[in-house]
Write a protein that holds these residues in place. Structure first.
Motif, mmCIF file in Angstrom:
data_model
loop_
_atom_site.group_PDB
_atom_site.id
_atom_site.type_symbol
_atom_site.label_atom_id
_atom_site.label_comp_id
_atom_site.label_asym_id
_atom_site.label_seq_id
_atom_site.Cartn_x
_atom_site.Cartn_y
_atom_site.Cartn_z
ATOM 1 N N HIS A 1 0.821 -1.250 -0.021
ATOM 2 C CA HIS A 1 0.150 0.087 -0.033
ATOM 3 C C HIS A 1 0.849 1.254 0.055
ATOM 4 C CE1 HIS A 1 -3.139 -2.781 0.902
ATOM 5 N NE2 HIS A 1 -2.662 -3.220 1.855
ATOM 6 N N ALA B 1 -4.180 2.894 -0.403
ATOM 7 C CA ALA B 1 -4.453 1.141 -0.560
ATOM 8 C C ALA B 1 -4.194 1.105 -1.834
ATOM 9 C CB ALA B 1 -5.910 0.925 0.063
ATOM 10 N N GLU C 1 -0.571 -9.077 2.458
ATOM 11 C CA GLU C 1 -0.332 -7.549 2.100
ATOM 12 C C GLU C 1 0.812 -7.205 2.858
ATOM 13 O OE1 GLU C 1 -4.244 -5.426 2.871
ATOM 14 O OE2 GLU C 1 -4.952 -7.415 3.181
ATOM 15 N N ALA D 1 1.796 -4.040 4.604
ATOM 16 C CA ALA D 1 1.175 -2.878 4.961
ATOM 17 C C ALA D 1 1.862 -2.101 5.824
ATOM 18 C CB ALA D 1 -0.144 -3.317 5.839
ATOM 19 N N ALA E 1 0.590 1.449 6.022
ATOM 20 C CA ALA E 1 -0.764 1.561 5.813
ATOM 21 C C ALA E 1 -1.380 1.528 7.214
ATOM 22 C CB ALA E 1 -1.313 0.656 5.140
ATOM 23 N N THR F 1 -5.036 2.966 7.355
ATOM 24 C CA THR F 1 -5.420 3.115 5.787
ATOM 25 C C THR F 1 -6.928 2.357 5.863
ATOM 26 O OG1 THR F 1 -3.303 3.412 5.092
ATOM 27 C CG2 THR F 1 -5.042 2.431 3.560
ATOM 28 N N THR F 2 -7.668 3.033 4.821
ATOM 29 C CA THR F 2 -8.908 2.024 4.549
ATOM 30 C C THR F 2 -9.034 1.809 3.080
ATOM 31 O OG1 THR F 2 -10.264 4.138 4.227
ATOM 32 C CG2 THR F 2 -10.379 2.893 6.289
ATOM 33 N N CYS F 3 -9.665 0.835 2.586
ATOM 34 C CA CYS F 3 -10.088 0.559 1.285
ATOM 35 C C CYS F 3 -11.273 0.029 1.102
ATOM 36 C CB CYS F 3 -8.936 -0.677 0.913
ATOM 37 S SG CYS F 3 -8.984 -1.349 -0.841
ATOM 38 N N VAL G 1 -7.396 -1.540 6.140
ATOM 39 C CA VAL G 1 -6.462 -2.495 5.732
ATOM 40 C C VAL G 1 -6.027 -3.337 7.005
ATOM 41 C CG1 VAL G 1 -3.976 -2.702 5.074
ATOM 42 C CG2 VAL G 1 -5.327 -1.352 3.925
ATOM 43 N N THR H 1 -2.040 -9.837 6.962
ATOM 44 C CA THR H 1 -1.535 -8.504 6.766
ATOM 45 C C THR H 1 -0.333 -8.007 7.565
ATOM 46 O OG1 THR H 1 -3.844 -7.807 6.018
ATOM 47 C CG2 THR H 1 -2.232 -5.949 6.559
ATOM 48 N N ASP I 1 -12.145 7.454 2.039
ATOM 49 C CA ASP I 1 -11.250 6.530 2.333
ATOM 50 C C ASP I 1 -10.256 7.043 3.058
ATOM 51 O OD1 ASP I 1 -11.821 3.957 2.102
ATOM 52 O OD2 ASP I 1 -11.410 3.674 -0.014
#
Ligand SMILES: *Cc1c(COP(=O)(O)O)cnc(C)c1O
Length: 389
Positions: free
Chosen positions: A136, A141, A160, A162, A165, A168-170, A175, A183, A296
């Protein structure tokens, strides 16, 4: 004769350690329990609560690199397998597949987001492909909806990276909760929260959690904390695999406990500084960082911009000029296809990664951290403006 004092050097990154963190570490030092113990356990519980999904398990480790290694091991990556990842990342993302004897297949990025190009992943899938590792980038993301759908169609595992991140949102989901196999977050010194060195793996998969729990501490069937808190004799353990030494200390976890409490405030501060940069740099021959989708959250680990084609100076000269003005900056990333090990092992050329190569040649990351103020942003922006005029 008077000389104007040069402004102090503005570093590229600085941690934000408050009195709460210091008190928590001192409490740990006085407690008599300095390695993995009650605070590491609490950090894991708080991390799950932070992500707001109690179907997750969190496993604290001593770096994201360790976490990525453990996650790929736990999903069964081994000799003969291929792991697909982005060339536009730090070497840790890819090197862990080599630890396990698997081959790394690097692919190009989406030039808009600098995250892995899902169509390029699709084109790189072979019968040997075992897993995909998206990054990310900068805290924005990757296209996880498309990537997870592709992975499901081909029976691939997804881990992932991350490291950038938190949080972070997706598509409105944090995330860490998106439905990949695991992750991995980083708490390295320059990341959005830090434990000095440290990381966290989260997963919903019971078998993956169990395997990582064993492999992060020598392949022992239970960790030191549990050993002293069950009815099993305290001295008894079993070695079930040749594991690693990847556990997080309680000293580091103490830092993490207090940093995590501030993670949303840190994100808001970083987002505000990024918006100040956006406004102050508008109209210059620059490609400013991509914005998240409406609604986001972008973690804003990095403020990575690119010189527009036709800018009056090159990237290297711009960085040299900023350093001369007392401003630290960095480049994210020197792509892996240019690094001697990866280039030579897989006979890679820049022509195979046109978007990453184009971005690399024009990229620089400006200072972005919570201890900066608006005057710092204005100072950096003024220096950039002057160097581009
Ligand atoms: C920092 C980083 C890592 C490694 O994190 P450590 O905690 O230092 O091991 C991995 N991937 C990316 C993209 C990173 O930025």
């Amino acid at each position: 004769m008077t000389t104007a004092a040069a402004p102090p050097f503005l570093p590229f990154a600085l941690p934000d350690i408050g009195e709460e963190e210091i008190a928590e570490v001192v409490d740990t030092l006085r407690s008599g329990w300095v390695t993995t113990g009650p605070k590491a356990k609490r950090f894991e519980r708080d991390f799950v609560a932070f992500l707001g999904d109690d179907t997750l398990q969190a496993l604290a480790v001593n770096s994201a690199t360790a976490g990525l290694h453990l996650a790929l091991e736990a999903v069964g990556v081994g000799p003969g397998d291929e792991v697909i990842t982005t060339t536009h990342t730090f070497t840790a993302t890819a090197e862990v597949a080599r630890y396990l004897g698997a081959d790394v297949v690097l692919v190009d990025i989406d030039p808009a987001t600098l995250c892995i190009d899902v169509a390029a992943v699709d084109a790189a899938i072979t019968p040997r492909t075992k897993a995909v590792v998206p990054v990310h980038f900068a805290g924005l993301a990757a296209d996880m909806t498309a990537l997870l759908a592709l992975a499901r169609r081909h029976g691939l595992r997804v881990v992932e990276d991350a490291a950038h991140a938190l949080p972070t949102t997706c598509g409105g989901q944090w995330v860490g909760t998106l439905g990949s196999d695991a992750t991995v977050f980083s708490f390295y010194a320059n990341k959005t929260i830090t434990t000095g060195e440290g990381g966290m793996v989260v997963t919903r998969d019971e078998a993956i959690a169990k395997r990582i729990g064993v492999m992060r501490l020598h392949g022992m069937s239970r960790d030191a904390f549990d050993r002293f808190n069950t009815t099993v004799p305290s001295w008894y353990y079993e070695i079930v695999a040749p594991g690693y030494k990847y556990n997080l200390t309680d000293i580091a976890a103490a830092l993490g406990l207090q940093q995590l409490r501030r993670a949303h405030a840190f994100q808001q501060r970083r987002a505000a500084l990024a918006a100040q940069y956006d406004a102050a740099l508008a109209g210059l021959p620059l490609v400013l960082p991509p914005q998240p989708a409406p609604g986001d959250v972008h973690a804003w680990h990095l403020y990575a911009l690119r010189l527009a084609d036709g800018a009056p100076i090159g990237r290297d000269a711009l960085i040299a000029g900023l350093f001369a003005a007392g401003i630290g900056c960095s480049v994210h990333y020197i792509p892996l296809h240019l690094q001697p090990y990866w280039r030579d092992r897989y006979q890679l050329t820049p022509a195979q990664f046109p978007h990453s190569q184009h971005a690399y040649e024009r990229s620089l990351s400006l200072p972005l951290y919570t201890r900066m103020n608006e005057a710092d942003v204005q100072r950096v922006a003024a220096a950039v403006r002057q160097l581009l005029s």
